[in-house]
Structure formats: structure tokens, C-alpha cells
Design an enzyme around this catalytic site. Structure first.
Site, mmCIF file in Angstrom:
data_model
loop_
_atom_site.group_PDB
_atom_site.id
_atom_site.type_symbol
_atom_site.label_atom_id
_atom_site.label_comp_id
_atom_site.label_asym_id
_atom_site.label_seq_id
_atom_site.Cartn_x
_atom_site.Cartn_y
_atom_site.Cartn_z
ATOM 1 N N HIS A 1 -3.097 7.051 3.273
ATOM 2 C CA HIS A 1 -3.550 5.800 2.663
ATOM 3 C C HIS A 1 -4.948 5.480 3.182
ATOM 4 O O HIS A 1 -5.218 5.563 4.380
ATOM 5 C CB HIS A 1 -2.567 4.678 2.998
ATOM 6 N N CYS B 1 0.814 -1.220 0.000
ATOM 7 C CA CYS B 1 0.000 0.000 0.000
ATOM 8 C C CYS B 1 0.845 1.267 0.000
ATOM 9 O O CYS B 1 0.354 2.351 -0.319
ATOM 10 C CB CYS B 1 -0.936 0.011 1.205
ATOM 11 N N ASN C 1 -10.440 0.276 0.263
ATOM 12 C CA ASN C 1 -8.977 0.341 0.364
ATOM 13 C C ASN C 1 -8.407 -0.262 -0.921
ATOM 14 O O ASN C 1 -8.581 -1.450 -1.180
ATOM 15 C CB ASN C 1 -8.535 -0.459 1.604
HETATM 16 O O1 UT7 Z 1 -4.022 -1.328 3.763
HETATM 17 C C1 UT7 Z 1 -3.107 -2.104 4.452
HETATM 18 C C2 UT7 Z 1 -3.103 -1.818 5.892
HETATM 19 N N1 UT7 Z 1 -4.284 -2.385 6.517
HETATM 20 C C3 UT7 Z 1 -4.870 -1.765 7.518
HETATM 21 O O2 UT7 Z 1 -4.452 -0.695 7.903
HETATM 22 C C4 UT7 Z 1 -6.025 -2.465 8.231
HETATM 23 C C5 UT7 Z 1 -5.999 -2.115 9.698
HETATM 24 N N2 UT7 Z 1 -7.045 -2.813 10.458
HETATM 25 C C6 UT7 Z 1 -8.351 -2.492 10.379
HETATM 26 O O3 UT7 Z 1 -8.733 -1.639 9.610
HETATM 27 C C7 UT7 Z 1 -9.306 -3.159 11.337
HETATM 28 O O4 UT7 Z 1 -8.576 -3.892 12.290
HETATM 29 C C8 UT7 Z 1 -10.322 -4.113 10.647
HETATM 30 C C9 UT7 Z 1 -11.305 -3.288 9.812
HETATM 31 C C10 UT7 Z 1 -9.594 -5.109 9.773
HETATM 32 C C11 UT7 Z 1 -11.141 -4.870 11.689
HETATM 33 O O5 UT7 Z 1 -11.769 -3.943 12.564
HETATM 34 P P1 UT7 Z 1 -11.631 -4.119 14.148
HETATM 35 O O6 UT7 Z 1 -12.424 -3.027 14.743
HETATM 36 O O7 UT7 Z 1 -10.174 -4.186 14.465
HETATM 37 O O8 UT7 Z 1 -12.355 -5.492 14.387
HETATM 38 P P2 UT7 Z 1 -11.819 -6.776 15.171
HETATM 39 O O9 UT7 Z 1 -10.975 -7.606 14.266
HETATM 40 O O10 UT7 Z 1 -11.269 -6.367 16.496
HETATM 41 O O11 UT7 Z 1 -13.159 -7.535 15.455
HETATM 42 C C12 UT7 Z 1 -14.140 -7.024 16.390
HETATM 43 C C13 UT7 Z 1 -15.362 -7.885 16.324
HETATM 44 C C14 UT7 Z 1 -15.087 -9.387 16.402
HETATM 45 O O12 UT7 Z 1 -16.165 -9.999 17.069
HETATM 46 P P3 UT7 Z 1 -16.058 -10.416 18.641
HETATM 47 O O13 UT7 Z 1 -14.913 -11.354 18.730
HETATM 48 O O14 UT7 Z 1 -15.816 -9.113 19.378
HETATM 49 O O15 UT7 Z 1 -17.390 -11.022 18.925
HETATM 50 C C15 UT7 Z 1 -15.097 -9.836 14.977
HETATM 51 O O16 UT7 Z 1 -15.418 -11.195 14.836
HETATM 52 O O17 UT7 Z 1 -16.023 -7.698 15.064
HETATM 53 C C16 UT7 Z 1 -16.182 -8.947 14.405
HETATM 54 N N3 UT7 Z 1 -16.050 -8.734 12.973
HETATM 55 C C17 UT7 Z 1 -17.077 -8.411 12.194
HETATM 56 N N4 UT7 Z 1 -18.375 -8.241 12.440
HETATM 57 C C18 UT7 Z 1 -19.167 -7.909 11.410
HETATM 58 C C19 UT7 Z 1 -14.922 -8.776 12.234
HETATM 59 N N5 UT7 Z 1 -15.200 -8.493 10.954
HETATM 60 C C20 UT7 Z 1 -16.540 -8.277 10.910
HETATM 61 C C21 UT7 Z 1 -17.417 -7.954 9.869
HETATM 62 N N6 UT7 Z 1 -18.723 -7.771 10.156
HETATM 63 N N7 UT7 Z 1 -17.002 -7.784 8.591
#
Ligand code: UT7
Length: 318
Positions: free
Chosen positions: A244, A119, A274
Site C-alpha cells: 500500500h 486502504c 496515497n
Molecule cells: O494509508 C493509511 C495509513 N496511513 C499511514 O500509513 C500514514 C502513516 N504515517 C505517516 O506516514 C507519517 O507519520 C506522516 C507522514 C503522517 C507524518 O510524518 P512524521 O515523520 O511521522 O511526522 P510527525 O507527525 O512526527 O511530525 C514531525 C514534525 C513536527 O514538528 P515538530 O513538532 O517536530 O516541530 C510536525 O509539526 O514535522 C512537522 N510536520 C510538518 N512539517 C512540514 C508535520 N507535517 C508537516 C508538514 N510539513 N506537512
């Protein structure tokens, strides 16, 4: 072949972008994985993303964006002597994209290579182009960021498939009397190489989202401040910030840490997703198209991604 002798500075002369016509909404994705529109808007900020057709390649998108950049710059194809394509989602390992892109655009026999800093690739490419022009190894560079992420995500993995989109953005960069591409702040952290991977040709993207989120929100604000310091521009005087487009919460955190209180901030992720190396030229080109970024504006561009890699600099808006 060129016989350039170098230029005092380099700057972007024109920008162009391309997004495929197919639009995928959050509700469309919720029809085949366990997610919902409210979660995606709240946690990532994406509302829609564009997805390339099966037979639409990274090169096809790059050619479309680059043709517009050449037109915006008023540059003839034969004035380009170096083509650099930042991408990490080519369909095949060989050949690279850049020579084919040049041929399709009628650019006769330029230096041509691809650059993979994920990226962060476009910001790495800006510095490569700037150095090449100032040192005299090129006079006019076509720099492209182009990605077809839809071909590399697992469409059953809700933690990644909701984030990404396909697109290309391009810039024509030429010599100038003044500095139009400021000093770069770049680096990497290979101890975190496992945080974002596509481990093999039949594998899909794996991302440790929370770890990357924490790293980006604790590191990139400092990189942004240092890029401004090296350019000699106070954060409050930055007119445009184009981070980004990884996650809207990361964009907002960086801008808060930077203190760019008067800047227009790119939030292209909302309707583009993204798009990795395409995200910065795409977002900036769209700001210019809408008249929100104007000629001569100081623009902070700042990118980060797999590697992990990062790069940022202050540039002058074409
Ligand atoms: O471009 C390259 C660089 N990449 C980045 O910069 C990405 C950086 N990371 C992120 O943007 C975020 O970490 C994500 C968007 C990937 C994920 O968001 P998050 O707020 O960190 O979610 P999480 O992984 O901590 O998950 C929180 C909860 C989980 O459920 P529980 O365990 O709390 O019950 C996940 O299972 O949200 C759940 N979850 C979802 N729920 C609905 C994860 N993905 C989804 C989804 N829809 N798509």
C-alpha cells in the site's frame, strides 16, 4: 443470475487505472499551508498527486479504470457476474457505487456490493473474488478500488492534506486451472480504531500519523513474510512487491524486513500520493503498463489502513 459450479483457481485477467488530470505539486500545497517540498519528499515521498474535479465522482473514476481493465482482459461486459468496489470515500451513504458502475459499463444485472476495509479494501476484495470464483458463486468478477480522498481531507491540516490523492484501479478476475490468488493473511485491530477516522458526514479525516507509522513498520513485514510462506514462495523469488502506497519510508521498511532482494518495488506514491483502496491496483496496473511487471510474475500485494485493517497475498501478474 449465474449457475457456476466453481473453478480450481482464480487469477487476474486484466488491469486498468485512472488518475484525474489535475496535478497538485508540493509547492502548490505550500502556497496555502505551512509546509514545503523538501519535508514532504523526505518524510512521505510524495512529489505530486492527482486531484479529481469538483464534479468528478468516485463512480466516474471507477468506470474509467474498470473500462480499461475489461479491455485489457478482453472481457465482454456481459461476462461479469459480480462487481465489488472497495472504497471509503463515496459522496453519499446510499446507494453504493457498484450497481451504478455496472450499469454505466453495460454489465447486465450482476451481483454488486461495496466493501469498506479502507486502504486494505482491494486486498480484501481479491480474496472475496477468489473465494466466489472457486466456490462457484461467480464466474467473473470486476474488482475496483476507487477513492476521492480530496473531498474528505481538511486542506488546512498539513499532517494529512499533503499525503493523499484521488484515483481508481480495477481488475477483472476469472477462473483458472492454477492458483493465481494465493492464500490471504488478513486481520484487524479494533483497539486502534481511533487512529484513522472520518467521524461524521461534515467531518474531515483525522489521522494519528506517528502511531500508524509505528504499527505499520512493526507489523506489516511479518504479514508479508507469512503471505509468502503460505503461498510457498521464497521472498527472494518474489518478482514484484506492491505495498500500500502510504509512505515511501513504510514501503522501504516492509521490503527490507521481507528480504525481497530481487523484486521490483512499486513506488507509485511519488507521483500519485496515497490513494487508499485504489493504491494497489493503480500501482500494479502502472507497473504492467510500463513493462516492469510481466505476465506470470509472482506479485506480493500488501495493504493496511483504517480499522485498523490489513491483508496481503501473493498473486500472479496478468
Ligand atoms: O494509508 C493509511 C495509513 N496511513 C499511514 O500509513 C500514514 C502513516 N504515517 C505517516 O506516514 C507519517 O507519520 C506522516 C507522514 C503522517 C507524518 O510524518 P512524521 O515523520 O511521522 O511526522 P510527525 O507527525 O512526527 O511530525 C514531525 C514534525 C513536527 O514538528 P515538530 O513538532 O517536530 O516541530 C510536525 O509539526 O514535522 C512537522 N510536520 C510538518 N512539517 C512540514 C508535520 N507535517 C508537516 C508538514 N510539513 N506537512
Amino acid at each position: 443470475m449465474n449457475s457456476a459450479t466453481g473453478s480450481p483457481g482464480a487469477r487476474i485477467l486484466g488491469l486498468g487505472h485512472y488518475r484525474p488530470s489535475k496535478v497538485l505539486t508540493n509547492d502548490d500545497i505550500a502556497a496555502f499551508v505551512d509546509t514545503n517540498d523538501a519535508w514532504i519528499r523526505d518524510r512521505v515521498g510524495v512529489v505530486t498527486r492527482h486531484i479529481a474535479a469538483d464534479d468528478e465522482s468516485v463512480v466516474d473514476m471507477a468506470v474509467a479504470a474498470a473500462g480499461k481493465a475489461l479491455a485489457a482482459a478482453g472481457a465482454e461486459a456481459d461476462s461479469i457476474d459480480l462487481v465489488v468496489t472497495a472504497t471509503c470515500t463515496l459522496e453519499a451513504s446510499l446507494p453504493g457505487a457498484s450497481a451504478t458502475i455496472a450499469t454505466r459499463l453495460g454489465i447486465p444485472g450482476p451481483g454488486a456490493f461495496d466493501l469498506n476495509a479502507a486502504c486494505a479494501g482491494f486486498c480484501y476484495g481479491l480474496t472475496v473474488a477468489d473465494d466466489a470464483i472457486r466456490c462457484g458463486s461467480a464466474q467473473r468478477v470486476l474488482l475496483i478500488g476507487a477513492e476521492k480522498l480530496s473531498a474528505w481531507v481538511d486542506w488546512t491540516d498539513r499532517s494529512t492534506c499533503i499525503i493523499f490523492g484521488d484515483a481508481a484501479g480495477a481488475a477483472v478476475i476469472g477462473g483458472s486451472e492454477t492458483t493465481g490468488i494465493g492464500p490471504v493473511v488478513w486481520g484487524s485491530d479494533g483497539t486502534r480504531a481511533g487512529a484513522i477516522t472520518i467521524p461524521g458526514r461534515d467531518a474531515a479525516m483525522h489521522m494519528e500519523g506517528q502511531a500508524v507509522f509505528r504499527w505499520a513498520t512493526t507489523t506489516m513485514g511479518k504479514v508479508a513474510l507469512e503471505a509468502c510462506r503460505r503461498a510457498g514462495v521464497a521472498p527472494e523469488d518474489i518478482a514484484i512487491v506492491v505495498p500500500h502506497q502510504a509512505n515511501l519510508r513504510i514501503v522501504d521498511a516492509i521490503v527490507r524486513q521481507l528480504g525481497a532482494t530481487n523484486a521490483v518495488v512499486a513506488r507509485d506514491i511519488v507521483d500519485s500520493g496515497n490513494t487508499s483502496a485504489a493504491s494497489i491496483p493503480l500501482a500494479l496496473s502502472r507497473l504492467v503498463e510500463r513493462g516492469e511487471a510481466r505476465t506470470g510474475d509472482d506479485v506480493l500485494v500488501l495493504a493496511f489502513g483504517a480499522g485498523l485493517t490489513f491483508a496481503g497475498q501473493v498473486i500472479t501478474c496478468p
